[in-house]
Design a protein around this motif. Structure first.
Motif, mmCIF file in Angstrom:
data_model
loop_
_atom_site.group_PDB
_atom_site.id
_atom_site.type_symbol
_atom_site.label_atom_id
_atom_site.label_comp_id
_atom_site.label_asym_id
_atom_site.label_seq_id
_atom_site.Cartn_x
_atom_site.Cartn_y
_atom_site.Cartn_z
ATOM 1 N N ALA A 236 -58.054 -13.702 -40.639
ATOM 2 C CA ALA A 236 -56.736 -14.111 -40.192
ATOM 3 C C ALA A 236 -56.731 -14.602 -38.739
ATOM 4 O O ALA A 236 -56.036 -15.570 -38.455
ATOM 5 N N PRO A 237 -57.479 -14.006 -37.809
ATOM 6 C CA PRO A 237 -57.401 -14.463 -36.418
ATOM 7 C C PRO A 237 -57.874 -15.903 -36.197
ATOM 8 O O PRO A 237 -57.483 -16.523 -35.215
ATOM 9 N N VAL A 238 -58.683 -16.444 -37.084
ATOM 10 C CA VAL A 238 -59.190 -17.806 -36.865
ATOM 11 C C VAL A 238 -58.510 -18.851 -37.741
ATOM 12 O O VAL A 238 -58.864 -20.019 -37.689
ATOM 13 N N ARG A 239 -57.540 -18.458 -38.516
ATOM 14 C CA ARG A 239 -56.878 -19.420 -39.411
ATOM 15 C C ARG A 239 -56.229 -20.568 -38.645
ATOM 16 O O ARG A 239 -56.099 -21.666 -39.156
ATOM 17 N N ASP A 240 -55.787 -20.321 -37.414
ATOM 18 C CA ASP A 240 -55.198 -21.390 -36.605
ATOM 19 C C ASP A 240 -56.247 -22.390 -36.118
ATOM 20 O O ASP A 240 -55.913 -23.417 -35.563
ATOM 21 N N SER A 241 -57.507 -22.076 -36.331
ATOM 22 C CA SER A 241 -58.607 -22.948 -35.912
ATOM 23 C C SER A 241 -59.159 -23.737 -37.087
ATOM 24 O O SER A 241 -60.327 -24.122 -37.084
ATOM 25 N N ALA A 242 -58.344 -24.011 -38.062
ATOM 26 C CA ALA A 242 -58.792 -24.688 -39.273
ATOM 27 C C ALA A 242 -59.590 -25.945 -38.961
ATOM 28 O O ALA A 242 -59.155 -26.813 -38.220
ATOM 29 N N GLY A 243 -60.808 -25.989 -39.512
ATOM 30 C CA GLY A 243 -61.670 -27.145 -39.355
ATOM 31 C C GLY A 243 -62.291 -27.311 -37.988
ATOM 32 O O GLY A 243 -62.873 -28.354 -37.698
ATOM 33 N N LYS A 244 -62.225 -26.299 -37.127
ATOM 34 C CA LYS A 244 -62.714 -26.429 -35.754
ATOM 35 C C LYS A 244 -63.864 -25.492 -35.394
ATOM 36 O O LYS A 244 -64.431 -25.603 -34.325
ATOM 37 N N VAL A 245 -64.209 -24.580 -36.269
ATOM 38 C CA VAL A 245 -65.211 -23.566 -35.949
ATOM 39 C C VAL A 245 -66.613 -24.094 -36.238
ATOM 40 O O VAL A 245 -66.875 -24.632 -37.308
ATOM 41 N N ASP A 246 -67.520 -23.946 -35.261
ATOM 42 C CA ASP A 246 -68.898 -24.418 -35.405
ATOM 43 C C ASP A 246 -69.801 -23.434 -36.152
ATOM 44 O O ASP A 246 -70.740 -23.849 -36.828
ATOM 45 N N LEU A 247 -69.534 -22.147 -35.995
ATOM 46 C CA LEU A 247 -70.426 -21.134 -36.559
ATOM 47 C C LEU A 247 -69.653 -19.871 -36.897
ATOM 48 O O LEU A 247 -68.892 -19.375 -36.066
ATOM 49 N N ILE A 248 -69.861 -19.383 -38.097
ATOM 50 C CA ILE A 248 -69.350 -18.074 -38.506
ATOM 51 C C ILE A 248 -70.558 -17.220 -38.843
ATOM 52 O O ILE A 248 -71.407 -17.625 -39.635
#
Length: 115
Positions: free
Chosen positions: A1-13
């Motif tokens: 949930a904390p990264v949902r606002d970063s949709a399509g922007k995360v380089d690495l999980i």
């Protein structure tokens, strides 16, 4: 949930999820389980509940070309590898093995166009 606002922007999980089946958490050595809450170990009935959720939700937050790396429990490597390979969202799937030859982690990349 904390990264949902970063949709399509995360380089690495990266993810080291709980992957022990619910029925086996109570059988763990006390020296391991006494210092962490149950939820730190309990991966659901088959130990892969969070892993399956990760595979479902990660594509939405990863940028095209972004990476997903996660640990799996002993005996879960082949089934999880198969799920990732069948997904239309991932490519370049690389299993990582321990010294016994068991898959213990998987690294994959979000494809650029899932259609």
């Amino acid at each position: 949930a904390p990264v949902r606002d970063s949709a399509g922007k995360v380089d690495l999980i990266t993810c080291n999820p709980p992957y022990i089946s619910s029925s086996k958490v109570g059988e763990m050595d006390r020296e391991i389980s006494a210092f962490e809450p149950r939820m730190a170990f309990d991966g659901g009935p088959f130990g892969v509940g969070i892993l399956r959720r990760l595979l479902k939700e990660a594509p939405a937050v990863l940028r095209p070309g972004g990476y997903l790396a996660f640990e799996v429990g002993l005996g879960q490597g082949e089934p999880m590898l198969s799920l990732v390979q069948k997904s239309r969202f991932f490519e370049s799937v690389q299993p990582l093995e321990d010294s016994s030859g068991s898959i213990r982690a998987i690294v994959t990349r979000r494809i650029h166009d899932p259609s």
